[in-house]
Each structure stands twice: as C-alpha cells, then as structure tokens.
Design a protein around this motif. Structure first.
Motif, mmCIF file in Angstrom:
data_model
loop_
_atom_site.group_PDB
_atom_site.id
_atom_site.type_symbol
_atom_site.label_atom_id
_atom_site.label_comp_id
_atom_site.label_asym_id
_atom_site.label_seq_id
_atom_site.Cartn_x
_atom_site.Cartn_y
_atom_site.Cartn_z
ATOM 1 N N HIS A 57 0.831 -1.206 0.000
ATOM 2 C CA HIS A 57 0.000 0.000 0.000
ATOM 3 C C HIS A 57 0.866 1.257 0.000
ATOM 4 C CE1 HIS A 57 -3.587 -2.391 0.602
ATOM 5 N NE2 HIS A 57 -2.995 -3.017 1.605
ATOM 6 N N LYS A 58 1.945 1.236 0.769
ATOM 7 C CA LYS A 58 2.856 2.383 0.786
ATOM 8 C C LYS A 58 3.514 2.556 -0.578
ATOM 9 C CE LYS A 58 4.182 2.775 5.641
ATOM 10 N NZ LYS A 58 5.330 2.725 6.581
ATOM 11 N N ALA A 59 3.944 1.445 -1.158
ATOM 12 C CA ALA A 59 4.594 1.518 -2.478
ATOM 13 C C ALA A 59 3.645 2.123 -3.513
ATOM 14 C CB ALA A 59 5.046 0.121 -2.913
ATOM 15 N N SER A 60 2.381 1.694 -3.498
ATOM 16 C CA SER A 60 1.392 2.234 -4.445
ATOM 17 C C SER A 60 1.126 3.712 -4.185
ATOM 18 C CB SER A 60 0.084 1.442 -4.338
ATOM 19 O OG SER A 60 0.306 0.080 -4.583
ATOM 20 N N MET A 69 8.725 6.987 -7.150
ATOM 21 C CA MET A 69 8.932 6.875 -5.709
ATOM 22 C C MET A 69 8.640 5.470 -5.202
ATOM 23 S SD MET A 69 7.783 10.327 -3.702
ATOM 24 C CE MET A 69 8.169 9.504 -2.157
ATOM 25 N N GLY A 70 7.689 4.793 -5.828
ATOM 26 C CA GLY A 70 7.407 3.407 -5.446
ATOM 27 C C GLY A 70 8.588 2.497 -5.732
ATOM 28 N N ASP A 173 3.456 -1.833 -10.983
ATOM 29 C CA ASP A 173 4.783 -2.428 -10.844
ATOM 30 C C ASP A 173 5.305 -2.258 -9.417
ATOM 31 O OD1 ASP A 173 7.484 -3.368 -12.056
ATOM 32 O OD2 ASP A 173 7.983 -1.470 -11.083
ATOM 33 N N ALA A 174 5.116 -1.090 -8.833
ATOM 34 C CA ALA A 174 5.568 -0.849 -7.459
ATOM 35 C C ALA A 174 4.835 -1.750 -6.477
ATOM 36 C CB ALA A 174 5.374 0.620 -7.088
ATOM 37 N N ALA A 175 3.521 -1.920 -6.664
ATOM 38 C CA ALA A 175 2.734 -2.766 -5.770
ATOM 39 C C ALA A 175 3.155 -4.232 -5.870
ATOM 40 C CB ALA A 175 1.244 -2.623 -6.078
ATOM 41 N N VAL A 176 3.381 -4.719 -7.095
ATOM 42 C CA VAL A 176 3.788 -6.119 -7.295
ATOM 43 C C VAL A 176 5.168 -6.363 -6.700
ATOM 44 C CG1 VAL A 176 4.379 -7.842 -9.037
ATOM 45 C CG2 VAL A 176 2.336 -6.439 -9.319
ATOM 46 N N ASP A 177 6.110 -5.452 -6.940
ATOM 47 C CA ASP A 177 7.448 -5.605 -6.372
ATOM 48 C C ASP A 177 7.408 -5.608 -4.850
ATOM 49 O OD1 ASP A 177 8.948 -5.961 -8.622
ATOM 50 O OD2 ASP A 177 9.413 -3.853 -8.908
ATOM 51 N N ALA A 178 6.535 -4.789 -4.267
ATOM 52 C CA ALA A 178 6.426 -4.746 -2.811
ATOM 53 C C ALA A 178 5.878 -6.052 -2.256
ATOM 54 C CB ALA A 178 5.536 -3.578 -2.381
ATOM 55 N N HIS A 179 4.944 -6.683 -2.988
ATOM 56 C CA HIS A 179 4.399 -7.975 -2.558
ATOM 57 C C HIS A 179 5.491 -9.038 -2.502
ATOM 58 C CE1 HIS A 179 0.085 -7.686 -1.964
ATOM 59 N NE2 HIS A 179 -0.017 -6.877 -3.004
#
Length: 217
Positions: A57-60, A69-70, A173-179
């Motif tokens: 959530h933070k990455a998104s 920034m993500g 992409d940021a959300a997937v990488d964070a997962h």
C-alpha cells in the motif's frame, strides 16, 4: 528447654548458610539484559525483533504521488530510467502532436474564412506551388489540411492515453514488487526423504508407517 552455647552456635551457622543460599539464588535468578539477549543463570533467551513489513500500500501510494517513488521504496533503482524515459517520451509526443494540431487547425480555419489578413495556410504550401496554383486546387488543399488536423489530433489524444498507461503501470509495478519484496529466491532447493509414523484416522484406526518428503525452497 535450655539451649547451650553449642546449640546457639549451630543455629547461627544454619541461619547464615540459609541466608547465603537465598542471596545466591536471588542473584542467579536476576534477569540480565545485554544487547538483544536476555538470560538467567544457565539459560539464554534471544529477543526476537519485530520484522519490518514492506507494505504494498505504501509503495502504491508513493508511486501515485510521484512516479518512481514506489520503485525507490522497493529499492528497484534500475527501473527509474524506464519510468522517467517513458514519461519523457510520451510528454514529447504530446507536445509535438499538440503543436502541429494547433498549426493545422489555424490554417484550416483561415482557409475556410478566407480573411486576407490571416493566411497561416500558406506555411503548408507544397514545394513549388504559388498561391494562384493553390486556388486552382482548392478542394484538394482543403481536404489535405483537414486530414492533417485530424491526424495530429488523433495522435495527441493517443499520447495522452499512453502517458496515463505509463503512470498506472508504474503504480502496479511498485505494488507487485512490494508484494514479492521479502520473497526468497535462493538457489537452495533440496528434498529430504525420511520415515514417518502415520497417525490413526477416523477411517483407519491403526497406526501406519510411511515415507515423508520434505522440500526446502
């Protein structure tokens, strides 16, 4: 009953030994904190630190506020040139198509109005043509101006859609990488076979013996 001096002496020694034992026991039960380890006498307990959670959530949220920034939050710095390269490329396409759309729009308007003081369409005369020849091919020239105007308008709008796509893609992409930030991709893959005792089940009430496969990822 009279206590002799010998009895008093033994009683004092007993009390002294009992007090010493209590003091030693209290010292051995003292909890000692040193760095991240707590221990009693002969026992050591490691204090487990709370693991910092990498939040998708933070990455998104960071990516939505400012593109890139993500990726910085996920420490995927190599993706920054891709993100900003896509943004700069689509930004240039928007500028280029908007510029020529405005020019052809003005030229087409001036051609339709035929105001002697506004002849911006002369900028788009084919090489070697004069204004007199232009009027001889008025129908073709009008159609050509309209086609160019529609062409640049279409690609300007398409560039806006691509820009929005790049923006949304870098958020995803940021959300997937964070997962997958804490996902282990170690090459340590192994399999271990060991005998095991199978517990009785409601169907089979007897204890069985079998083989157990353990996979380590």
């Amino acid at each position: 009953m009279t206590l002799t001096f010998s009895h008093h002496r033994w009683l004092i020694c007993l009390m002294f030994l009992l007090g010493f034992r209590i003091l030693a026991g209290a010292q051995s039960d003292t909890l000692v904190l040193r760095n991240d380890t707590s221990y009693l006498e002969g026992t050591s307990l490691e204090l487990v630190k709370a693991k910092k959670i990498h939040s998708p959530h933070k990455a998104s949220f960071y990516a939505a506020i400012l593109p890139g920034m993500g990726q910085i939050y996920n420490k995927k710095y190599w993706k920054l040139p891709l993100v900003y390269g896509g943004i700069v490329a689509t930004g240039y396409a928007i500028h280029f198509n908007s510029k020529y759309y405005s020019k052809y729009k003005s030229a087409y308007r001036d051609w339709i109005i035929q105001d002697p003081g506004n002849k911006s369409y002369l900028e788009f005369l084919p090489p070697g043509w004069t204004e007199a020849k232009l009027y001889q091919n008025a129908s073709w020239f009008e159609s050509a101006l309209d086609d160019k105007k529609q062409y640049y308008r279409r690609y300007r709008d398409l560039s806006y859609f691509i820009m929005a796509g790049v923006y949304m893609l870098q958020i995803v992409d940021a959300a997937v990488d964070a997962h997958f930030y804490n996902f282990s991709i170690s090459d340590d893959l192994s399999m271990r076979i060991s005998p095991t005792i199978m517990e009785p089940s409601p169907v089979v009430e007897t204890v069985g013996v079998g083989m157990q496969l353990n996979f380590k990822f």
